[in-house]
Design a protein around this motif. Structure first.
Motif, PDB file in Angstrom:
ATOM      1  N   VAL A 243      64.412 130.176  40.797  1.00  0.00           N
ATOM      2  CA  VAL A 243      63.492 131.218  41.275  1.00  0.00           C
ATOM      3  C   VAL A 243      64.179 132.575  41.303  1.00  0.00           C
ATOM      4  O   VAL A 243      63.649 133.572  40.791  1.00  0.00           O
ATOM      5  N   SER A 244      65.366 132.644  41.893  1.00  0.00           N
ATOM      6  CA  SER A 244      66.033 133.945  42.020  1.00  0.00           C
ATOM      7  C   SER A 244      66.435 134.498  40.662  1.00  0.00           C
ATOM      8  O   SER A 244      66.234 135.693  40.379  1.00  0.00           O
ATOM      9  N   ASN A 245      66.977 133.660  39.777  1.00  0.00           N
ATOM     10  CA  ASN A 245      67.402 134.143  38.467  1.00  0.00           C
ATOM     11  C   ASN A 245      66.221 134.569  37.607  1.00  0.00           C
ATOM     12  O   ASN A 245      66.327 135.522  36.821  1.00  0.00           O
TER      13      ASN A 245
ATOM     14  N   SER B 273      72.185 133.829  35.221  1.00  0.00           N
ATOM     15  CA  SER B 273      72.516 135.045  35.980  1.00  0.00           C
ATOM     16  C   SER B 273      73.561 135.901  35.273  1.00  0.00           C
ATOM     17  O   SER B 273      73.559 137.129  35.404  1.00  0.00           O
TER      18      SER B 273
ATOM     19  N   GLN C  83      70.239 125.633  35.736  1.00  0.00           N
ATOM     20  CA  GLN C  83      70.709 126.312  36.945  1.00  0.00           C
ATOM     21  C   GLN C  83      71.532 125.381  37.824  1.00  0.00           C
ATOM     22  O   GLN C  83      71.066 124.297  38.188  1.00  0.00           O
TER      23      GLN C  83
ATOM     24  N   ALA D 179      72.259 126.138  40.851  1.00  0.00           N
ATOM     25  CA  ALA D 179      71.699 126.252  42.206  1.00  0.00           C
ATOM     26  C   ALA D 179      70.285 125.661  42.277  1.00  0.00           C
ATOM     27  O   ALA D 179      69.555 125.911  43.242  1.00  0.00           O
ATOM     28  N   TRP D 180      69.907 124.937  41.261  1.00  0.00           N
ATOM     29  CA  TRP D 180      68.659 124.186  41.199  1.00  0.00           C
ATOM     30  C   TRP D 180      67.437 125.067  41.477  1.00  0.00           C
ATOM     31  O   TRP D 180      67.283 126.096  40.837  1.00  0.00           O
ATOM     32  N   ALA D 181      66.553 124.691  42.396  1.00  0.00           N
ATOM     33  CA  ALA D 181      65.293 125.427  42.589  1.00  0.00           C
ATOM     34  C   ALA D 181      65.550 126.867  43.040  1.00  0.00           C
ATOM     35  O   ALA D 181      64.922 127.801  42.536  1.00  0.00           O
ATOM     36  N   PHE D 182      66.472 127.050  43.983  1.00  0.00           N
ATOM     37  CA  PHE D 182      66.770 128.411  44.445  1.00  0.00           C
ATOM     38  C   PHE D 182      67.302 129.267  43.298  1.00  0.00           C
ATOM     39  O   PHE D 182      66.884 130.413  43.113  1.00  0.00           O
ATOM     40  N   GLY D 183      68.229 128.710  42.524  1.00  0.00           N
ATOM     41  CA  GLY D 183      68.782 129.449  41.397  1.00  0.00           C
ATOM     42  C   GLY D 183      67.727 129.775  40.359  1.00  0.00           C
ATOM     43  O   GLY D 183      67.716 130.874  39.795  1.00  0.00           O
TER      44      GLY D 183
END
Length: 198
Positions: free
Chosen positions: A78-80, A127, A70, A72-76
């Motif tokens: 979790v959201s993905n 994503s 990812q 977007a690292w941690a945010f990416g």
């Protein structure tokens, strides 16, 4: 299934069998493991990210590894993973596992390639794979009434017809999720589940 029942559980009426989403869970687990490894050892990202310069140098594997890590690292992560859990489960129940694989990895790889040559030469994330699943589900919703005799809630139908419009806009603004969503829509029509008897 009646319209009222479909409103309570919209996609159950389109699912061919009571499939447990094992494939979604497996891809979820692999993507999660890759994401955790990336967070624990950040230099790993430089070796797996989609990077046009390095791909041009022969590192074609990055078009595949870019689907599991990812940008977007941690945010990416979790959201993905949340989107994968939702749309992956729905798509696996509606399309089955073989078609799911085609939608997820076919659209994901196509998205990675078009990003590499055109839209966004450096990046990573699953994503675009999920966008392919979303496109496939939109195709099913568009024909649910005519093909399956299932009248889905109006908000589902509106969202399904919004997918191609938003995908085109997304591509015009040079984001890389629109192209795999459009491919997912096209593949969704080609891979429509069989009509259920009785």
């Amino acid at each position: 299934m009646s319209t009222r029942a479909a409103s309570r559980n919209p996609f159950a009426a389109l699912a061919g069998a009571a499939r447990r989403p094992y494939l979604t869970a497996a891809v979820f687990a692999v993507t999660l493991a890759c994401g955790i490894a990336q967070l624990l050892h950040s230099p790993l990202y430089d070796h797996v990210v989609r990077d046009a310069v390095r791909i041009d140098d022969g590192e074609w594997y990055r078009l595949v590894t870019g689907m599991f890590f990812q940008d977007a690292w941690a945010f990416g992560l979790v959201s993905n993973l949340l989107w994968l859990a939702v749309f992956g489960t729905l798509a696996e129940r509606v399309f089955g596992r073989a078609r799911w694989l085609v939608l997820y990895f076919g659209c994901g790889l196509f998205g990675q390639f078009t990003s590499y040559v055109w839209l966004n030469p450096v990046g990573a994330g699953n994503s675009m794979c999920v966008a392919g699943l979303l496109g496939g589900l939109a195709a099913v919703v568009m024909v649910a009434s005519r093909r399956y005799g299932v009248v889905l809630p109006v908000q589902f139908r509106v969202l399904a017809f919004a997918v191609p419009v938003l995908a085109v806009v997304d591509t015009l603004v040079h984001d890389n999720h629109g192209v795999p969503a459009l491919l997912g829509l096209a593949l969704g029509f080609l891979l429509l589940p069989r009509r259920q008897s009785g």
